[in-house]
Design an enzyme around this catalytic site. Structure first.
Site, PDB file in Angstrom:
ATOM      1  N   ARG A  23       0.962  -1.146  -0.131  1.00  0.00           N
ATOM      2  CA  ARG A  23      -0.015   0.158   0.053  1.00  0.00           C
ATOM      3  C   ARG A  23       0.962   1.303   0.006  1.00  0.00           C
ATOM      4  NH1 ARG A  23      -2.093   0.879   5.661  1.00  0.00           N
ATOM      5  NH2 ARG A  23      -0.629   2.714   5.511  1.00  0.00           N
ATOM      6  N   TYR A  29       4.343   5.790  11.361  1.00  0.00           N
ATOM      7  CA  TYR A  29       4.658   4.301  11.791  1.00  0.00           C
ATOM      8  C   TYR A  29       5.376   3.542  10.677  1.00  0.00           C
ATOM      9  CZ  TYR A  29       0.305   3.618   8.947  1.00  0.00           C
ATOM     10  OH  TYR A  29      -0.717   3.737   8.028  1.00  0.00           O
ATOM     11  N   HIS A  38      -3.326   4.396   4.975  1.00  0.00           N
ATOM     12  CA  HIS A  38      -4.556   3.484   4.871  1.00  0.00           C
ATOM     13  C   HIS A  38      -5.674   4.173   4.426  1.00  0.00           C
ATOM     14  CE1 HIS A  38      -7.188   0.599   6.550  1.00  0.00           C
ATOM     15  NE2 HIS A  38      -7.855   1.618   7.186  1.00  0.00           N
TER      16      HIS A  38
HETATM   17  C1  LIG Z   1     -14.672  -5.830  12.200  1.00  0.00           C
HETATM   18  C2  LIG Z   1     -13.815  -4.787  12.059  1.00  0.00           C
HETATM   19  N1  LIG Z   1     -12.660  -4.430  12.962  1.00  0.00           N
HETATM   20  C3  LIG Z   1     -12.038  -3.147  13.016  1.00  0.00           C
HETATM   21  C4  LIG Z   1     -12.195  -2.451  11.667  1.00  0.00           C
HETATM   22  C5  LIG Z   1     -11.417  -1.025  11.697  1.00  0.00           C
HETATM   23  N2  LIG Z   1     -10.569  -1.618  10.518  1.00  0.00           N
HETATM   24  C6  LIG Z   1     -10.819  -0.869   9.164  1.00  0.00           C
HETATM   25  S1  LIG Z   1      -9.518  -1.065   8.097  1.00  0.00           S
HETATM   26  C7  LIG Z   1      -8.821  -2.176   9.358  1.00  0.00           C
HETATM   27  C8  LIG Z   1      -7.401  -2.787   8.770  1.00  0.00           C
HETATM   28  C9  LIG Z   1      -7.785  -3.727   7.855  1.00  0.00           C
HETATM   29  O1  LIG Z   1      -6.329  -4.277   7.481  1.00  0.00           O
HETATM   30  P1  LIG Z   1      -6.221  -5.433   6.004  1.00  0.00           P
HETATM   31  O2  LIG Z   1      -7.421  -6.391   6.175  1.00  0.00           O
HETATM   32  O3  LIG Z   1      -5.027  -5.514   6.005  1.00  0.00           O
HETATM   33  O4  LIG Z   1      -6.800  -4.240   4.803  1.00  0.00           O
HETATM   34  P2  LIG Z   1      -6.209  -3.222   4.092  1.00  0.00           P
HETATM   35  O5  LIG Z   1      -6.723  -1.566   4.796  1.00  0.00           O
HETATM   36  O6  LIG Z   1      -4.686  -3.130   4.143  1.00  0.00           O
HETATM   37  O7  LIG Z   1      -6.749  -2.944   2.708  1.00  0.00           O
HETATM   38  C10 LIG Z   1      -9.240  -1.962  10.435  1.00  0.00           C
HETATM   39  C11 LIG Z   1      -8.843  -2.730  11.539  1.00  0.00           C
HETATM   40  C12 LIG Z   1     -13.241  -2.733  10.814  1.00  0.00           C
HETATM   41  N3  LIG Z   1     -13.364  -1.964   9.952  1.00  0.00           N
HETATM   42  N4  LIG Z   1     -14.133  -3.675  10.935  1.00  0.00           N
END
Ligand SMILES: Cc1ncc(C[n+]2csc(CCOP(=O)(O)OP(=O)(O)O)c2C)c(N)n1
Ligand SMILES: [Mg+2]
Length: 374
Positions: free
Chosen positions: A266, A279, A270
């Site tokens: 990425r 970070y 985020h």
């Molecule tokens: C069930 C849930 N827990 C926490 C969140 C908060 N949250 C949003 S994005 C994220 C990280 C996701 O990381 P990843 O699966 O690696 O996907 P990326 O964002 O890197 O595409 C989190 C913890 C959420 N949206 N839903």
């Protein structure tokens, strides 16, 4: 199998331990298993994949700019992940059904999303944007991992219907720590559901590095559920297309689920709400910039004498048109009346809903004088 409680030494997960058809310099690498899946990809098809990725990058750039200018509430950038998204999505048939996460701009583009589809929800003007049945793609999921269950449920429905469609779920590296994703794999495997899991390992889950969540390649977990998997270079559009064609073919033939881990990065934050310099290391970002998914396809096409100035100009013009269309779809969006929030919740009116609507209307009336008094 050995039975031991002794913890194993922590292995380093190597981002280069992946199937690859194009190296960083755009040189074609032979791969006995994957080559047959892209045997039809000639220079013109390769230019098509390049064009898709360039347009997706432009839509993404416009989304970030619109958010910075206060026109969108939020944007989840996909820069760096274009090959994963375009390569895998090009393996579907239009009647397959796809369940993306919030970051799959390139998947939605390939599925046929129009400019307004990328911005209306982030602007808060629509509960969801496209009609899922218009492009056989569910609205982007924000609850991490939930869409993997929806995809398996859909795939089991396909089995009941007796068709040869395939369902797919896209989720991130972080999502693989969620119960939902693991439960989805148990059901998919037990029922041999025609579903493909695509894990985009972009190295980060917000500020959590993948190394904290996975001490072993993520693709290595799937066989434990009885699901065959492939770990591919997610910045190599040819490898992503080939791996996904293998996976989709496997599911379509009735062999059950398959799992792809696309190892990518990425490049941006985020979402537009965070500051990744807090970070992560600048050098890491620069290392991945040298693995850019677009430049390696450009290098291959140039080496073949297939990347003309005309083509370059045309792609730039198409990208600018897409950028302008996304922008105007955003700026011309109709701001909805708050009371409309009740309109699409139920198919038919009922007394409970009528009472809530009346209560909310009375509440809104309480502000009536304020607008005029300003
Ligand atoms: C069930 C849930 N827990 C926490 C969140 C908060 N949250 C949003 S994005 C994220 C990280 C996701 O990381 P990843 O699966 O690696 O996907 P990326 O964002 O890197 O595409 C989190 C913890 C959420 N949206 N839903
Ligand atoms: Mg991630």
């Amino acid at each position: 199998m050995t039975h031991t409680l002794t913890p194993t030494a922590e292995p380093a997960v190597d981002v280069d331990d992946v199937a690859r058809l194009l190296n960083q310099d755009g040189e074609r690498i032979a791969d006995r298993e994957l080559d047959p899946y892209v045997a039809d990809i000639d220079a013109e098809a390769l230019r098509g994949l390049y064009r898709d990725m360039a347009l997706v990058r432009r839509i993404d750039t416009e989304g970030v700019a619109l958010q910075r200018q206060g026109q969108l509430g939020l944007w989840a950038p996909c820069q760096g992940q274009e090959a994963t998204q375009v390569g895998t999505a090009r393996a579907f048939r239009s009647d397959d059904f796809v369940f993306p996460s919030y970051r799959e701009i390139g998947v939605n583009f390939v599925r046929g999303a129009v400019p307004s589809d990328f911005v209306l929800a982030w602007r808060g003007e629509a509960h969801s944007t496209y009609n899922p049945y218009d492009i056989n793609t569910a609205t982007p999921q924000i609850i991490i991992g939930a869409q993997s269950l929806h995809a398996v449920g859909y795939a089991m429905g396909i089995q009941f219907d007796g068709t040869d469609q395939v369902a797919a779920a896209y989720f991130g590296d972080g999502a693989t720590s969620q119960g939902d994703v693991n439960e989805a794999m148990v059901f998919a495997s037990s029922f041999r559901a025609p579903v493909v899991f695509v894990c985009t390992n972009n190295q980060w889950a917000i500020s959590e590095p993948v190394t904290v969540q996975a001490k072993f390649p993520i693709a290595g977990r799937a066989p434990g559920f009885g699901i065959p998997s492939l770990r591919v270079d997610g910045n190599d559009v040819l490898a992503c297309l080939a791996a996904m064609r293998w996976a989709v073919d496997h599911a379509r033939r009735g062999n059950g689920p398959a799992f792809i881990e696309a190892v990518t990065y990425r490049m941006g934050p985020h979402t537009t709400s965070d500051d990744p310099t807090r970070y992560r290391d600048k050098d890491e970002v620069e290392r991945w910039r040298r693995r850019d998914p677009l430049t390696r396809v450009e290098a291959l096409l140039r080496a073949q004498g297939e990347f003309s100035e005309d083509f370059e100009r045309q792609v730039a013009a198409d990208a600018d048109r897409w950028g302008a269309d996304v922008r105007s779809a955003c700026l011309s969006a109709r701001t909805r009346e708050p009371i409309e929030v009740f309109d699409n919740v139920y198919d038919e009116p009922h007394v409970g809903l009528d009472a809530q609507r009346a209560q909310f209307a009375a509440y809104l009336d309480g502000f009536a004088g304020e607008e005029a008094g300003r």
